[in-house]
Design a protein around this motif. Structure first.
Motif, PDB file in Angstrom:
ATOM      1  N   CYS A   1      36.838  33.817  39.685  1.00  0.00           N
ATOM      2  CA  CYS A   1      36.734  35.208  39.263  1.00  0.00           C
ATOM      3  C   CYS A   1      36.426  35.239  37.768  1.00  0.00           C
ATOM      4  O   CYS A   1      36.574  34.238  37.077  1.00  0.00           O
ATOM      5  CB  CYS A   1      38.016  35.988  39.577  1.00  0.00           C
ATOM      6  N   SER A   2      36.036  36.386  37.297  1.00  0.00           N
ATOM      7  CA  SER A   2      35.728  36.537  35.874  1.00  0.00           C
ATOM      8  C   SER A   2      37.013  36.497  35.050  1.00  0.00           C
ATOM      9  O   SER A   2      38.115  36.688  35.575  1.00  0.00           O
ATOM     10  CB  SER A   2      34.999  37.861  35.634  1.00  0.00           C
ATOM     11  N   ALA A   3      36.860  36.288  33.735  1.00  0.00           N
ATOM     12  CA  ALA A   3      38.012  36.298  32.835  1.00  0.00           C
ATOM     13  C   ALA A   3      38.699  37.661  32.876  1.00  0.00           C
ATOM     14  O   ALA A   3      39.935  37.741  32.855  1.00  0.00           O
ATOM     15  CB  ALA A   3      37.577  35.955  31.414  1.00  0.00           C
ATOM     16  N   GLN A   4      37.927  38.714  32.966  1.00  0.00           N
ATOM     17  CA  GLN A   4      38.491  40.072  33.020  1.00  0.00           C
ATOM     18  C   GLN A   4      39.369  40.245  34.260  1.00  0.00           C
ATOM     19  O   GLN A   4      40.472  40.780  34.184  1.00  0.00           O
ATOM     20  CB  GLN A   4      37.369  41.102  33.013  1.00  0.00           C
ATOM     21  N   VAL A   5      38.902  39.784  35.396  1.00  0.00           N
ATOM     22  CA  VAL A   5      39.673  39.902  36.635  1.00  0.00           C
ATOM     23  C   VAL A   5      40.915  38.997  36.567  1.00  0.00           C
ATOM     24  O   VAL A   5      41.998  39.401  36.994  1.00  0.00           O
ATOM     25  CB  VAL A   5      38.803  39.570  37.864  1.00  0.00           C
TER      26      VAL A   5
ATOM     27  N   ASP B   1      44.313  39.555  54.608  1.00  0.00           N
ATOM     28  CA  ASP B   1      44.239  41.015  54.698  1.00  0.00           C
ATOM     29  C   ASP B   1      45.318  41.671  53.840  1.00  0.00           C
ATOM     30  O   ASP B   1      45.067  42.663  53.148  1.00  0.00           O
ATOM     31  CB  ASP B   1      44.392  41.481  56.152  1.00  0.00           C
ATOM     32  N   THR B   2      46.530  41.101  53.860  1.00  0.00           N
ATOM     33  CA  THR B   2      47.631  41.626  53.049  1.00  0.00           C
ATOM     34  C   THR B   2      47.314  41.501  51.565  1.00  0.00           C
ATOM     35  O   THR B   2      47.532  42.435  50.780  1.00  0.00           O
ATOM     36  CB  THR B   2      48.943  40.878  53.380  1.00  0.00           C
ATOM     37  N   LEU B   3      46.782  40.351  51.158  1.00  0.00           N
ATOM     38  CA  LEU B   3      46.421  40.126  49.760  1.00  0.00           C
ATOM     39  C   LEU B   3      45.319  41.078  49.312  1.00  0.00           C
ATOM     40  O   LEU B   3      45.417  41.697  48.243  1.00  0.00           O
ATOM     41  CB  LEU B   3      45.983  38.674  49.558  1.00  0.00           C
ATOM     42  N   VAL B   4      44.287  41.232  50.110  1.00  0.00           N
ATOM     43  CA  VAL B   4      43.187  42.137  49.760  1.00  0.00           C
ATOM     44  C   VAL B   4      43.706  43.564  49.601  1.00  0.00           C
ATOM     45  O   VAL B   4      43.336  44.270  48.658  1.00  0.00           O
ATOM     46  CB  VAL B   4      42.056  42.066  50.812  1.00  0.00           C
ATOM     47  N   SER B   5      44.582  43.988  50.496  1.00  0.00           N
ATOM     48  CA  SER B   5      45.145  45.329  50.411  1.00  0.00           C
ATOM     49  C   SER B   5      45.951  45.513  49.129  1.00  0.00           C
ATOM     50  O   SER B   5      45.817  46.524  48.435  1.00  0.00           O
ATOM     51  CB  SER B   5      46.025  45.586  51.639  1.00  0.00           C
ATOM     52  N   ALA B   6      46.784  44.526  48.783  1.00  0.00           N
ATOM     53  CA  ALA B   6      47.591  44.611  47.562  1.00  0.00           C
ATOM     54  C   ALA B   6      46.708  44.609  46.322  1.00  0.00           C
ATOM     55  O   ALA B   6      46.932  45.383  45.380  1.00  0.00           O
ATOM     56  CB  ALA B   6      48.582  43.449  47.509  1.00  0.00           C
ATOM     57  N   LEU B   7      45.702  43.761  46.313  1.00  0.00           N
ATOM     58  CA  LEU B   7      44.786  43.724  45.169  1.00  0.00           C
ATOM     59  C   LEU B   7      44.032  45.046  45.030  1.00  0.00           C
ATOM     60  O   LEU B   7      43.840  45.549  43.917  1.00  0.00           O
ATOM     61  CB  LEU B   7      43.795  42.563  45.314  1.00  0.00           C
ATOM     62  N   ARG B   8      43.622  45.604  46.154  1.00  0.00           N
ATOM     63  CA  ARG B   8      42.913  46.886  46.125  1.00  0.00           C
ATOM     64  C   ARG B   8      43.793  47.973  45.516  1.00  0.00           C
ATOM     65  O   ARG B   8      43.338  48.768  44.690  1.00  0.00           O
ATOM     66  CB  ARG B   8      42.478  47.275  47.537  1.00  0.00           C
ATOM     67  N   ARG B   9      45.084  48.004  45.913  1.00  0.00           N
ATOM     68  CA  ARG B   9      46.010  48.997  45.347  1.00  0.00           C
ATOM     69  C   ARG B   9      46.177  48.806  43.841  1.00  0.00           C
ATOM     70  O   ARG B   9      46.434  49.767  43.123  1.00  0.00           O
ATOM     71  CB  ARG B   9      47.369  48.923  46.047  1.00  0.00           C
ATOM     72  N   ALA B  10      46.035  47.562  43.370  1.00  0.00           N
ATOM     73  CA  ALA B  10      46.152  47.272  41.936  1.00  0.00           C
ATOM     74  C   ALA B  10      44.817  47.440  41.214  1.00  0.00           C
ATOM     75  O   ALA B  10      44.745  47.246  40.007  1.00  0.00           O
ATOM     76  CB  ALA B  10      46.671  45.853  41.742  1.00  0.00           C
ATOM     77  N   GLY B  11      43.763  47.794  41.957  1.00  0.00           N
ATOM     78  CA  GLY B  11      42.454  47.992  41.345  1.00  0.00           C
ATOM     79  C   GLY B  11      41.725  46.698  41.033  1.00  0.00           C
ATOM     80  O   GLY B  11      40.863  46.653  40.156  1.00  0.00           O
ATOM     81  N   ILE B  12      42.052  45.628  41.757  1.00  0.00           N
ATOM     82  CA  ILE B  12      41.457  44.312  41.510  1.00  0.00           C
ATOM     83  C   ILE B  12      40.672  43.873  42.742  1.00  0.00           C
ATOM     84  O   ILE B  12      41.148  43.983  43.859  1.00  0.00           O
ATOM     85  CB  ILE B  12      42.551  43.269  41.198  1.00  0.00           C
ATOM     86  N   LYS B  13      39.463  43.340  42.491  1.00  0.00           N
ATOM     87  CA  LYS B  13      38.661  42.805  43.585  1.00  0.00           C
ATOM     88  C   LYS B  13      38.252  41.383  43.235  1.00  0.00           C
ATOM     89  O   LYS B  13      37.616  41.152  42.210  1.00  0.00           O
ATOM     90  CB  LYS B  13      37.419  43.646  43.827  1.00  0.00           C
ATOM     91  N   LEU B  14      38.665  40.438  44.077  1.00  0.00           N
ATOM     92  CA  LEU B  14      38.242  39.052  43.912  1.00  0.00           C
ATOM     93  C   LEU B  14      37.016  38.837  44.796  1.00  0.00           C
ATOM     94  O   LEU B  14      37.033  39.160  45.982  1.00  0.00           O
ATOM     95  CB  LEU B  14      39.367  38.089  44.294  1.00  0.00           C
ATOM     96  N   PRO B  15      35.950  38.277  44.236  1.00  0.00           N
ATOM     97  CA  PRO B  15      34.678  38.227  44.960  1.00  0.00           C
ATOM     98  C   PRO B  15      34.546  37.143  46.017  1.00  0.00           C
ATOM     99  O   PRO B  15      33.649  37.214  46.845  1.00  0.00           O
ATOM    100  CB  PRO B  15      33.663  37.988  43.845  1.00  0.00           C
TER     101      PRO B  15
END
Length: 92
Positions: free
Chosen positions: A74-78, A38-52
């Protein structure tokens, strides 16, 4: 950990249809991994990153080990976006 996830892990609302056994108690290592996820998802969301494919893995039969937060593919872009955020944070 979110209340919804904690409740979902302890008391299933419906029987699974995929042949798995419902989980009725959450091991402390799994609960810790879910909190970290949950902490990681929140931090990634704040950085505009979504890991699928984020999830929790427990590959060991004994209960003495930690559960793993599996980041998954994840994609190369992510991957580049994630690397840029890490470098930016490391340079602080």
């Amino acid at each position: 950990m979110s209340t919804q996830r904690r409740q979902a892990g302890k008391t299933p609302t419906s029987a699974p249809t995929d042949g798995t056994v419902p989980v009725t108690a959450v091991h402390p290592a799994i609960e810790d991994a879910l909190d970290a996820l949950d902490t990681l998802v929140s931090a990634l969301r704040r950085a505009g990153i979504k890991l699928p494919a984020l999830d929790i893995r427990t590959p060991w039969p004994d209960e003495g080990r930690d559960a793993l937060v599996h980041i998954g593919p994840c994609s190369a872009q992510v991957a580049r976006a994630l690397a840029a955020v890490i470098v930016k944070g490391a340079s602080r």
